[in-house]
Scaffold this motif. Structure first.
Motif, PDB file in Angstrom:
ATOM      1  N   ALA A 288     -42.232 -59.950  21.086  1.00 11.82           N
ATOM      2  CA  ALA A 288     -43.066 -58.746  21.087  1.00 11.82           C
ATOM      3  C   ALA A 288     -42.211 -57.493  21.006  1.00 11.82           C
ATOM      4  CB  ALA A 288     -43.943 -58.724  22.339  1.00 11.82           C
ATOM      5  N   VAL A 289     -41.129 -57.432  21.775  1.00 11.99           N
ATOM      6  CA  VAL A 289     -40.220 -56.289  21.731  1.00 11.99           C
ATOM      7  C   VAL A 289     -39.622 -56.141  20.340  1.00 11.99           C
ATOM      8  CG1 VAL A 289     -37.997 -55.426  22.579  1.00 11.99           C
ATOM      9  CG2 VAL A 289     -39.704 -56.314  24.194  1.00 11.99           C
ATOM     10  N   GLU A 290     -39.232 -57.251  19.741  1.00  8.55           N
ATOM     11  CA  GLU A 290     -38.644 -57.210  18.405  1.00  8.55           C
ATOM     12  C   GLU A 290     -39.636 -56.682  17.374  1.00  8.55           C
ATOM     13  OE1 GLU A 290     -36.901 -60.378  15.071  1.00  8.55           O
ATOM     14  OE2 GLU A 290     -37.138 -60.999  17.164  1.00  8.55           O
ATOM     15  N   VAL A 291     -40.892 -57.130  17.461  1.00  5.49           N
ATOM     16  CA  VAL A 291     -41.904 -56.678  16.504  1.00  5.49           C
ATOM     17  C   VAL A 291     -42.207 -55.196  16.694  1.00  5.49           C
ATOM     18  CG1 VAL A 291     -44.294 -56.966  15.739  1.00  5.49           C
ATOM     19  CG2 VAL A 291     -42.901 -58.980  16.252  1.00  5.49           C
ATOM     20  N   ILE A 292     -42.316 -54.737  17.946  1.00  6.57           N
ATOM     21  CA  ILE A 292     -42.582 -53.314  18.194  1.00  6.57           C
ATOM     22  C   ILE A 292     -41.476 -52.453  17.606  1.00  6.57           C
ATOM     23  CG2 ILE A 292     -42.726 -51.562  20.015  1.00  6.57           C
ATOM     24  CD1 ILE A 292     -44.099 -53.776  21.739  1.00  6.57           C
ATOM     25  N   ARG A 293     -40.235 -52.843  17.853  1.00  4.05           N
ATOM     26  CA  ARG A 293     -39.126 -52.066  17.310  1.00  4.05           C
ATOM     27  C   ARG A 293     -39.141 -52.081  15.779  1.00  4.05           C
ATOM     28  NH1 ARG A 293     -35.114 -54.022  20.189  1.00  4.05           N
ATOM     29  NH2 ARG A 293     -34.914 -52.326  21.699  1.00  4.05           N
ATOM     30  N   ALA A 294     -39.504 -53.207  15.186  1.00  5.20           N
ATOM     31  CA  ALA A 294     -39.576 -53.307  13.726  1.00  5.20           C
ATOM     32  C   ALA A 294     -40.674 -52.406  13.163  1.00  5.20           C
ATOM     33  CB  ALA A 294     -39.814 -54.759  13.310  1.00  5.20           C
ATOM     34  N   GLU A 295     -41.824 -52.350  13.842  1.00  2.37           N
ATOM     35  CA  GLU A 295     -42.908 -51.481  13.381  1.00  2.37           C
ATOM     36  C   GLU A 295     -42.544 -50.010  13.562  1.00  2.37           C
ATOM     37  OE1 GLU A 295     -45.693 -52.272  11.661  1.00  2.37           O
ATOM     38  OE2 GLU A 295     -44.567 -54.163  11.585  1.00  2.37           O
ATOM     39  N   TRP A 296     -41.804 -49.705  14.617  1.00  2.00           N
ATOM     40  CA  TRP A 296     -41.294 -48.342  14.812  1.00  2.00           C
ATOM     41  C   TRP A 296     -40.436 -47.947  13.612  1.00  2.00           C
ATOM     42  CZ3 TRP A 296     -43.696 -47.091  19.260  1.00  2.00           C
ATOM     43  CH2 TRP A 296     -43.431 -45.868  19.868  1.00  2.00           C
ATOM     44  N   ALA A 297     -39.550 -48.864  13.219  1.00  2.00           N
ATOM     45  CA  ALA A 297     -38.646 -48.597  12.098  1.00  2.00           C
ATOM     46  C   ALA A 297     -39.412 -48.534  10.780  1.00  2.00           C
ATOM     47  CB  ALA A 297     -37.567 -49.674  12.033  1.00  2.00           C
ATOM     48  N   ARG A 298     -40.398 -49.406  10.585  1.00  2.85           N
ATOM     49  CA  ARG A 298     -41.163 -49.410   9.331  1.00  2.85           C
ATOM     50  C   ARG A 298     -41.924 -48.112   9.145  1.00  2.85           C
ATOM     51  NH1 ARG A 298     -46.190 -51.737   7.092  1.00  2.85           N
ATOM     52  NH2 ARG A 298     -46.934 -52.356   9.170  1.00  2.85           N
ATOM     53  N   MET A 299     -42.520 -47.608  10.214  1.00  2.00           N
ATOM     54  CA  MET A 299     -43.227 -46.334  10.115  1.00  2.00           C
ATOM     55  C   MET A 299     -42.240 -45.200   9.829  1.00  2.00           C
ATOM     56  SD  MET A 299     -46.093 -44.630  10.168  1.00  2.00           S
ATOM     57  CE  MET A 299     -47.419 -45.434  11.096  1.00  2.00           C
ATOM     58  N   ALA A 300     -41.075 -45.227  10.478  1.00  3.05           N
ATOM     59  CA  ALA A 300     -40.075 -44.184  10.250  1.00  3.05           C
ATOM     60  C   ALA A 300     -39.572 -44.192   8.820  1.00  3.05           C
ATOM     61  CB  ALA A 300     -38.901 -44.366  11.215  1.00  3.05           C
ATOM     62  N   GLU A 301     -39.450 -45.359   8.244  1.00  4.26           N
ATOM     63  CA  GLU A 301     -38.870 -45.484   6.898  1.00  4.26           C
ATOM     64  C   GLU A 301     -39.886 -45.248   5.787  1.00  4.26           C
ATOM     65  OE1 GLU A 301     -37.293 -49.402   7.032  1.00  4.26           O
ATOM     66  OE2 GLU A 301     -35.694 -48.869   8.457  1.00  4.26           O
ATOM     67  N   ALA A 302     -41.115 -45.732   5.966  1.00  7.03           N
ATOM     68  CA  ALA A 302     -42.082 -45.697   4.869  1.00  7.03           C
ATOM     69  C   ALA A 302     -43.317 -44.863   5.157  1.00  7.03           C
ATOM     70  CB  ALA A 302     -42.501 -47.127   4.512  1.00  7.03           C
ATOM     71  N   GLY A 303     -43.526 -44.457   6.404  1.00  3.89           N
ATOM     72  CA  GLY A 303     -44.712 -43.687   6.728  1.00  3.89           C
ATOM     73  C   GLY A 303     -45.970 -44.526   6.648  1.00  3.89           C
ATOM     74  N   ALA A 304     -47.099 -43.857   6.470  1.00  7.33           N
ATOM     75  CA  ALA A 304     -48.405 -44.518   6.433  1.00  7.33           C
ATOM     76  C   ALA A 304     -48.915 -44.615   5.007  1.00  7.33           C
ATOM     77  CB  ALA A 304     -49.394 -43.738   7.295  1.00  7.33           C
ATOM     78  N   THR A 305     -50.005 -45.328   4.852  1.00  5.41           N
ATOM     79  CA  THR A 305     -50.681 -45.388   3.557  1.00  5.41           C
ATOM     80  C   THR A 305     -51.842 -44.404   3.543  1.00  5.41           C
ATOM     81  OG1 THR A 305     -52.275 -47.080   4.211  1.00  5.41           O
ATOM     82  CG2 THR A 305     -50.108 -47.841   3.422  1.00  5.41           C
ATOM     83  N   GLN A 306     -52.323 -44.074   2.356  1.00  5.65           N
ATOM     84  CA  GLN A 306     -53.461 -43.164   2.251  1.00  5.65           C
ATOM     85  C   GLN A 306     -54.703 -43.773   2.898  1.00  5.65           C
ATOM     86  OE1 GLN A 306     -53.218 -39.934   0.781  1.00  5.65           O
ATOM     87  NE2 GLN A 306     -55.099 -39.754   1.979  1.00  5.65           N
ATOM     88  N   GLU A 307     -54.885 -45.071   2.760  1.00  9.13           N
ATOM     89  CA  GLU A 307     -56.035 -45.724   3.377  1.00  9.13           C
ATOM     90  C   GLU A 307     -55.978 -45.610   4.898  1.00  9.13           C
ATOM     91  OE1 GLU A 307     -58.303 -50.088   3.512  1.00  9.13           O
ATOM     92  OE2 GLU A 307     -56.311 -49.884   2.593  1.00  9.13           O
ATOM     93  N   GLU A 308     -54.813 -45.834   5.483  1.00  8.57           N
ATOM     94  CA  GLU A 308     -54.666 -45.695   6.930  1.00  8.57           C
ATOM     95  C   GLU A 308     -54.966 -44.268   7.373  1.00  8.57           C
ATOM     96  OE1 GLU A 308     -51.225 -48.847   8.295  1.00  8.57           O
ATOM     97  OE2 GLU A 308     -50.594 -47.099   7.119  1.00  8.57           O
TER      98      GLU A 308
ATOM     99  N   ARG B 219     -45.535 -38.861   6.825  1.00  9.38           N
ATOM    100  CA  ARG B 219     -44.273 -39.508   6.459  1.00  9.38           C
ATOM    101  C   ARG B 219     -43.076 -38.694   6.933  1.00  9.38           C
ATOM    102  NH1 ARG B 219     -46.161 -41.271   0.309  1.00  9.38           N
ATOM    103  NH2 ARG B 219     -47.224 -43.204   0.941  1.00  9.38           N
ATOM    104  N   ARG B 220     -43.157 -37.382   6.766  1.00 12.02           N
ATOM    105  CA  ARG B 220     -42.045 -36.532   7.188  1.00 12.02           C
ATOM    106  C   ARG B 220     -41.851 -36.579   8.702  1.00 12.02           C
ATOM    107  NH1 ARG B 220     -42.392 -31.763   9.305  1.00 12.02           N
ATOM    108  NH2 ARG B 220     -44.536 -31.451   8.568  1.00 12.02           N
ATOM    109  N   VAL B 221     -42.940 -36.438   9.448  1.00  4.80           N
ATOM    110  CA  VAL B 221     -42.841 -36.443  10.904  1.00  4.80           C
ATOM    111  C   VAL B 221     -42.391 -37.806  11.414  1.00  4.80           C
ATOM    112  CG1 VAL B 221     -44.200 -36.294  13.030  1.00  4.80           C
ATOM    113  CG2 VAL B 221     -44.456 -34.556  11.263  1.00  4.80           C
ATOM    114  N   ALA B 222     -42.888 -38.873  10.819  1.00  2.88           N
ATOM    115  CA  ALA B 222     -42.455 -40.206  11.226  1.00  2.88           C
ATOM    116  C   ALA B 222     -40.950 -40.367  11.032  1.00  2.88           C
ATOM    117  CB  ALA B 222     -43.216 -41.270  10.451  1.00  2.88           C
TER     118      ALA B 222
END
Length: 438
Positions: free
Chosen positions: A336-356, A411-414
């Protein structure tokens, strides 16, 4: 009895009133110079009053941790000529309701009263604020309740995780220790300490007030002077900025339990930061939106590692964080810790989608009017706005500010804000595959 029944009926009628998509806020200044915000509504003969004293438990004197918390618990335990029982009888006879709460940054007073009893209910509340008795019998009874809570927290993994995180992050700032204090500090408090604690926090120079319901601006002005005019002008100075010792990594606190609990956090944004709304929307996508959020999707739905995981912005008066929490089996918490950190990094790197982004905007703008569902919630919202430095037109412009957040903003703020390398986890339990790394 008639008054009590009428009071109950008033609450029912109030709850049944139409939700208010917009509220008209009046700014009121009493003849004595006390400022307040008012939403006037005469549909039910009932008024809600919210008072905040900025500073809260952070104003405990050195060596007196827990004094303001204990003092707050005693404000309704007798005042003036009335002991605790007499005060309770008078409050109930008036069909009034008072609530006193303290947090790290404010002491809150919430009051509800009928129009027909308003003057008497205000007079009783005034006694609680300006002339609390602090009888020894009441002190010992409430002290025992506080100590019982401290002992309970010592066996609660969630409380242990939160207190451990605070000690690590906030150094020697008041935020670093629990507002209730320790058994030793609470046992050492005297009646004189409680009187001094009241004078440190209950003062006019840190006062915020809001009212909603059956009262005019003129009558509110008179009420304010009656209720609050005799308070001390000044209290204790505010603490300075809190340090943020966030090196990142994992701290494990061994605890005998089949399920580990994790608190995690990193540096955040102040409420008045120009990017706060973009960060708020971004976090809603990341971890603030329940089953629609990424963390819930990745940690619970896809992998079944938890029943719930969340994140939230936490702008306090003297520090700002992004916080979160998760609980999982000892054999699953490392993943769980590994996945949370990975999602933190994914949002920082790619931001959100328009649908989200579109889904979150629809939810946030649609849900906002539902918060204004009665006089008490309205008064709480208004006093919170004041403490955050917002202006009365915020209730009309808030949704426009949400709609104005663009995909590029998110995306910029992330990218600028989210920092997986400095994301600090405190895990309480017997986690398999995790060890302290900082």
């Amino acid at each position: 009895m008639i008054r009590a029944v009428f009071s109950s009926l008033a609450f029912v009628l109030l709850a049944a009133l139409p939700l208010r998509a917009e509220v008209e806020i009046q700014e009121v200044t009493s003849p004595g110079g006390i400022h307040a915000w008012l939403v006037e509504s005469h549909e039910v003969p009932f008024v809600s009053l919210e008072i905040r004293f900025q500073g809260g438990a952070s104003l405990d004197a050195p060596g007196k941790r827990g004094a303001i918390n204990l003092m707050t618990g005693l404000l309704e335990e007798g005042a003036g000529e009335m002991d605790a029982r007499a005060f309770a009888r008078e409050r109930d006879a008036l069909a009034a309701s008072y609530r006193f709460d303290v947090g790290a940054d404010s002491l809150a007073v919430s009051a509800q009263m009928l129009t027909e009893n308003r003057d008497e209910a205000v007079g009783l509340l005034r006694q609680a604020l300006v002339a609390p008795r602090f009888d020894e019998e009441a002190i010992e009874r409430v002290r025992a309740q506080v100590i019982s809570g401290i002992r309970s927290d010592a066996t609660d993994p969630n409380a242990i995780a939160g207190e451990t995180f605070d000690r690590m992050v906030f150094g020697d700032h008041p935020y670093a220790t629990a507002i209730s204090g320790t058994e030793d500090s609470v046992n050492a408090l005297t009646r004189d300490d409680l009187i001094a604690a009241r004078d440190r926090v209950i003062a006019r120079d840190r006062l915020f007030v809001a009212a909603a319901g059956d009262i005019s601006a003129e009558d509110l002005g008179k009420l304010l002077d009656t209720l609050l005019g005799d308070l001390p002008e000044t209290g204790a100075p505010m603490p300075g900025p809190a340090p943020l010792n966030l090196e990142g990594g994992v701290t494990v606190v061994p605890f005998d339990t089949p399920q580990s609990v994790a608190t995690f956090g990193q540096r955040g944004l102040d409420r008045d930061d120009p990017d706060f709304f973009a960060a708020f929307v971004m976090n809603q996508i990341l971890g603030g939106g329940g089953f629609g959020a990424r963390l819930m999707e990745e940690v619970r739905v896809k992998r079944g590692l938890t029943y719930g995981v969340y994140s939230y912005l936490m702008p306090m008066d003297h520090a700002a964080l992004i916080m979160g929490g998760v609980a999982s089996g000892n054999d699953k918490i490392a993943e769980a810790v590994e996945v949370i950190r990975a999602e933190w990094a994914r949002m920082a790197e790619a931001g959100a989608t328009q649908e989200e982004l579109d889904k979150v905007k629809t939810y946030l703008t649609g849900a906002y009017p539902l918060r204004f569902d009665g006089n008490a919630p309205i008064a709480r919202i208004l006093v919170g706005m004041q403490m955050e430095g917002l202006t009365p037109d915020y209730v009309k412009t808030r949704n426009d500010r949400i709609r104005a957040v663009t995909l590029d903003d998110v995306r910029r703020v992330a990218a600028e804000l989210l920092d997986p390398a400095h994301l600090q986890f405190v895990v309480v339990g017997q986690p398999q595959g995790l060890r302290t790394t900082n």
